[in-house]
Design an enzyme around this catalytic site. Structure first.
Site, PDB file in Angstrom:
ATOM      1  N   THR A  75      -0.676  14.354  18.950  1.00 45.28           N
ATOM      2  CA  THR A  75       0.060  13.286  19.624  1.00 45.28           C
ATOM      3  C   THR A  75      -0.892  12.234  20.187  1.00 45.28           C
ATOM      4  OG1 THR A  75       1.988  14.633  20.180  1.00 45.28           O
ATOM      5  CG2 THR A  75       1.551  12.750  21.600  1.00 45.28           C
ATOM      6  N   CYS A 120       9.274  19.295  20.176  1.00 46.23           N
ATOM      7  CA  CYS A 120       9.142  18.172  21.099  1.00 46.23           C
ATOM      8  C   CYS A 120      10.476  17.522  21.426  1.00 46.23           C
ATOM      9  CB  CYS A 120       8.187  17.125  20.520  1.00 46.23           C
ATOM     10  SG  CYS A 120       6.502  17.741  20.361  1.00 46.23           S
TER      11      CYS A 120
END
Length: 375
Positions: free
Chosen positions: A72, A326
């Site tokens: 990320t 997520c």
């Protein structure tokens, strides 16, 4: 105890990785930036060994590896850092896909707010992006093409090799390889891939550590501007004290992934046969083209059975998911399956099963019996 079938979210930690991490937590606890004593020197050596192991997986150089907190962060450094560069001031178009992880899609949304134009390519019902559609979207002002290597929800591998073959030299290429680093070896070794994002916890390493691989091409790297400042670590792109225990663990995980790749893949293929047989007995509809699917992932819809209800029924038997970890707190339908054009009922009943070489055998007849009662 439930059998863990959510390895796309995170994998178990290999024992060799854990042992080395504990050593750098309890015994070799020096700061890699401290060069005045042996504790710091040994910590620095551990970091550089890990850098070599990570680089070796993709055929890169040691100095191509920038340690981050994970894919990320790496994705954000690429997208926001390249946009903030001098090149980003004149070339303000980016090509990506509608099935990217939110760690790519949300930074792209931010760039749109900053005046960038983003073209997102949709997949077909196979879950694959057409490489030619990506190449056709490239314009003279295109700065970057960013395409994931394999989708985290479906496991479908994208045609990165075809994209590399036709991409103009002036355009930088970024690949989010969170799901394929250490699992698909040859494709990521292409020198035409300029930037690769990876996470250790997808390859049996610790959470909280990953890397951005930034290769030189024609003598130059992509001109990334840092998002943080202070300390100058990781070529100034990721300042801050290096987490030596995490980095060392990542290095061992990368080394094992390269060494044991063939055996791990064979174990995953063998396990897959049992999954497919069980899902077929339940009338499951497999989502995505299985000829282009990772061997350890299956996205399947069970007609007439809501995925949330199925996961509740299997609690204590199987630990699985219905999408990305997520976004697991969101009840919105999967943006990946929506982009594939699947009908709402099929999306609502979709489950993602993902396993690894450490996954124990599953009593599939019992699983089928539990689910059949709900159908």
């Amino acid at each position: 105890m439930a059998t863990y079938l959510d390895c796309n979210a995170t994998t178990p930690v290999e024992s060799e990785v854990m042992d080395l991490m504990m050593r750098y937590l309890a015994e070799e606890y020096g700061n890699a930036g401290s060069r005045t004593h042996e504790f710091g020197v040994r910590a620095k050596q551990a970091v550089e060994r890990a850098r070599e192991h990570v680089a070796a997986v993709v055929g890169a150089r040691r100095d191509d590896v920038i340690f981050t907190s994970g894919a990320t962060e790496s994705n954000n450094i690429v997208l926001l850092g390249l946009a903030a560069s001098r090149e980003g001031a004149t070339r303000r178009h980016i090509v990506s896909t509608s099935i990217e992880h939110k760690a790519v899609l949300e930074p792209l949304e931010h760039l749109v707010e900053q005046g960038f134009e983003v073209t997102l390519i949709d997949p077909d019902q196979s879950g694959r992006i057409d490489a030619q559609a990506v190449l056709n979207a490239v314009r003279p002002d295109t700065l970057l093409v960013s395409v994931m290597h394999a989708n985290n929800e479906t496991g479908i591998v994208q045609p990165v090799e075809d994209i590399t073959a036709g991409l103009p030299d002036a355009v930088w290429l970024h690949v989010d390889a969170a799901q394929t680093f250490g699992k698909l070896i040859a494709p990521l070794q292409s020198p035409r891939i300029d930037l690769i994002s990876v996470s250790a916890h997808k390859i049996f390493g610790p959470k909280g550590i990953g890397a951005l691989i930034s290769r030189r091409r024609n003598g130059q790297r992509a001109p990334l501007s840092p998002l943080m400042f202070g300390g100058g670590q990781e070529r100034g792109l990721r300042p801050g004290t290096q987490a030596v225990h995490l980095i060392a663990g990542f290095g061992v995980a990368a080394q094992l992934a390269l060494r044991d790749h063939t055996q791990r893949q064979a174990a995953c293929v063998a396990f897959r046969d049992g999954v497919l047989t069980a899902m077929a007995r339940l009338g499951g509809q497999v989502n995505g083209d299985q000829e282009h699917c990772l061997p350890h992932v299956l996205n399947v819809s069970l007609p007439g059975l809501n995925s949330e209800a199925a996961m509740v029924a299997l609690k204590g038997i199987l630990a699985l998911s219905n999408g990305s970890a997520c976004t697991s707190t969101s009840y919105d339908p999967s943006h990946v399956l929506v982009a594939m054009g699947l009908e709402p009922g099929r999306i609502d009943s979709a489950l993602r099963l993902s396993w690894c070489h450490l996954t124990p055998a599953v009593d599939w007849p019992h699983v089928c019996e539990v689910l059949r009662r709900m159908m």
